[in-house]
Design an enzyme around this catalytic site. Structure first.
Site, PDB file in Angstrom:
ATOM      1  N   GLU A  75       6.784 -15.462  -1.759  1.00  0.00           N
ATOM      2  CA  GLU A  75       8.094 -15.381  -1.110  1.00  0.00           C
ATOM      3  C   GLU A  75       7.966 -15.012   0.363  1.00  0.00           C
ATOM      4  O   GLU A  75       7.240 -14.080   0.728  1.00  0.00           O
ATOM      5  CB  GLU A  75       8.994 -14.333  -1.773  1.00  0.00           C
ATOM      6  CG  GLU A  75      10.341 -14.225  -1.061  1.00  0.00           C
ATOM      7  CD  GLU A  75      11.194 -13.040  -1.477  1.00  0.00           C
ATOM      8  OE1 GLU A  75      12.284 -12.871  -0.901  1.00  0.00           O
ATOM      9  OE2 GLU A  75      10.771 -12.284  -2.368  1.00  0.00           O
ATOM     10  N   ASP A 143       3.941   1.945   4.391  1.00  0.00           N
ATOM     11  CA  ASP A 143       4.801   1.904   5.576  1.00  0.00           C
ATOM     12  C   ASP A 143       4.959   3.339   6.078  1.00  0.00           C
ATOM     13  O   ASP A 143       5.430   4.208   5.343  1.00  0.00           O
ATOM     14  CB  ASP A 143       6.153   1.298   5.204  1.00  0.00           C
ATOM     15  CG  ASP A 143       7.101   1.190   6.398  1.00  0.00           C
ATOM     16  OD1 ASP A 143       6.671   1.475   7.522  1.00  0.00           O
ATOM     17  OD2 ASP A 143       8.275   0.821   6.189  1.00  0.00           O
ATOM     18  N   ASP A 145       6.473   5.609   9.266  1.00  0.00           N
ATOM     19  CA  ASP A 145       7.420   5.535  10.376  1.00  0.00           C
ATOM     20  C   ASP A 145       7.446   6.879  11.090  1.00  0.00           C
ATOM     21  O   ASP A 145       7.654   7.926  10.473  1.00  0.00           O
ATOM     22  CB  ASP A 145       8.805   5.204   9.836  1.00  0.00           C
ATOM     23  CG  ASP A 145       9.770   4.781  10.928  1.00  0.00           C
ATOM     24  OD1 ASP A 145       9.622   5.267  12.066  1.00  0.00           O
ATOM     25  OD2 ASP A 145      10.668   3.970  10.643  1.00  0.00           O
TER      26      ASP A 145
END
Length: 454
Positions: A75, A143, A145
């Site tokens: 995808e 991830d 941040d």
């Protein structure tokens, strides 16, 4: 050569240098981010073939063991201008991917899992009554941040980042990368700058891509130390008689050094009462906190070394012989972990169907390219020096004076980034993938022969 000839030669060199600079200025592109810039970037620079080869994992070859449907079951998600989302995009070849990106000019490209069937045809399969549309492979991703560190930095907040607080990302890369390799045995790991305020990690080994959600959650829990929120005075609790070897290694090899030699002074963690009170709240002994508070309030002189001096006083008091119990001495480590240890977005890593931004995208807020980061020298990475969209287009314009190249990106500041991606990450990965395909194919052939002979 006479002196006059030398002087004339110098003049010629100056003229050439001025001419190059003049050409650079003439071809400079105004800073910014827009669809026209992005179209030029996608048309000239974006490394489609490298992305295709990466996400094919060797299945684009001619070996009989290759799964030629593999890439077509991946995808892709496009975010267009005005926040228009196109989920479940799929492509069979590098050319199809390239043509779709050039046509739609997405402001953001996200990569999802490999599904059991072509995601663009999922509705056709669902009408059959069987729930066969399910993710079967996805890189193990992380991830991180820097906005999640706002209670540990004073130079910036939110999406803002500078060289004073960026070492927090360097720490995360070092700690997580070392553990993924040493504790879990992964080899093919790609770190990517998010383009603005953080970093992404892609673990691409075959055994990582085939992890189920429960296994991914177990790995995330292995890394989980920071469990607090803004309402907790104590965000890290290191329990047990001894630290886990991974935590010991992280503390001694990375965290302690960065805390004491970088963050302590760059963030001025003990500069004033408001700041040092946050640290004193992590110490459960009132007699200790009262003594330290008394010392620091009575000495308000502004000194450059005040942060180091107060940290040394805190350590000496907690480590002194009169302070009994391991809990107090453990406070030193807990303070360091609180300010330095990686803070992961856990849900991103736990779920196979979670999307993550593709490398070499351009961040629309900063115009910076999401470039790979070499974990071996990640301390040298400077987010403010990352190539921007306008910079690259200006370099493309200037590159016209330098003749034709096989790759347009080769004449830009993105060249070294693509070469690192290709030579240090992609080539070793594909070598491993081809060996895995060969081994798996031979095993199936042998199994088939055994069943026939039986």
């Amino acid at each position: 050569m006479t002196r006059e000839e030398i002087e004339n030669g110098r003049d010629d060199m100056l003229i050439d240098g001025d001419e190059i600079e003049q050409r650079r200025l003439e071809n400079a592109v105004p800073e910014g981010f827009n669809a026209d810039y992005l179209k030029a970037y996608y048309g000239k620079i974006f490394p489609y073939v490298d992305i295709f080869k990466w996400l094919s994992y060797g299945n684009d070859g001619k070996h009989p063991g290759c799964d030629h449907s593999y890439f077509g079951r991946r995808e892709f998600s496009f975010t267009l201008d005005n926040e228009i989302y196109l989920r479940f995009q799929s492509f069979n070849t590098a050319s199809e991917l390239e043509n779709a990106i050039k046509e739609k000019c997405p402001f953001k490209i996200d990569i999802g899992p490999v599904y059991s069937v072509d995601p663009s045809k999922r509705h056709a399969y669902s009408q059959g009554g069987d729930n066969i549309f399910t993710p079967v492979e996805k890189e193990l991703v992380f991830d991180i941040d820097i906005s999640d560190y706002d209670d540990a930095r004073y130079c910036c907040s939110g999406a803002d980042v500078c060289l004073e607080c960026w070492p927090l990302m360097t720490i995360s890369i070092k700690v997580i990368d070392n553990s993924l390799r040493d504790d879990f045995g992964f080899s093919h790991i790609l770190w990517v700058y998010s383009g603005r305020r953080g970093v992404h990690c892609w673990v691409c080994d075959g055994k990582a891509r085939r992890l189920n959600n429960e296994q991914r959650a177990a790995i995330v829990d292995y890394f989980c130390v920071y469990k607090g929120n803004e309402n907790n005075s104590k965000k890290v609790s290191l329990v047990g008689p001894a630290l886990h070897p991974f935590l010991v290694r992280s503390y001694t090899e990375v965290l302690k050094d960065y805390f004491e030699n970088r963050l302590l002074t760059s963030q001025k963690l003990f500069l004033n009462e408001e700041r040092f009170e946050k640290i004193l709240e992590m110490i459960p002994d009132e007699s200790v906190t009262s003594e330290l508070r008394g010392r620091w309030l009575s000495n308000k002189r502004s000194r450059e070394e005040i942060n180091v001096a107060r940290w040394d006083q805190l350590k000496n008091l907690l480590q002194s012989s009169k302070q009994k119990g391991q809990g107090l001495r453990r406070c030193i480590e807990e303070i360091v972990f609180t300010f330095t240890y990686p803070r992961l977005d856990m849900e991103v890593s736990k779920q196979m169907n979670h999307l993550l931004k593709a490398p070499f995208c351009v961040h629309p807020k900063t115009g910076r390219v999401c470039v790979p980061i070499n974990p071996k020298n990640c301390e040298e990475f400077d987010p403010s020096a990352v190539p921007t969209l306008s910079q690259l287009l200006g370099e493309l314009n200037t590159g016209g004076f330098k003749g034709e190249r096989d790759n347009e990106w080769d004449g830009t500041s993105l060249g070294d980034c693509v070469r690192y991606f290709r030579e240090s990450f992609l080539q070793p990965l594909l070598k491993s993938c081809k060996e895995e395909i060969e081994t798996s194919y031979n095993a199936k052939v042998q199994q088939s022969r055994n069943s026939i002979s039986w």
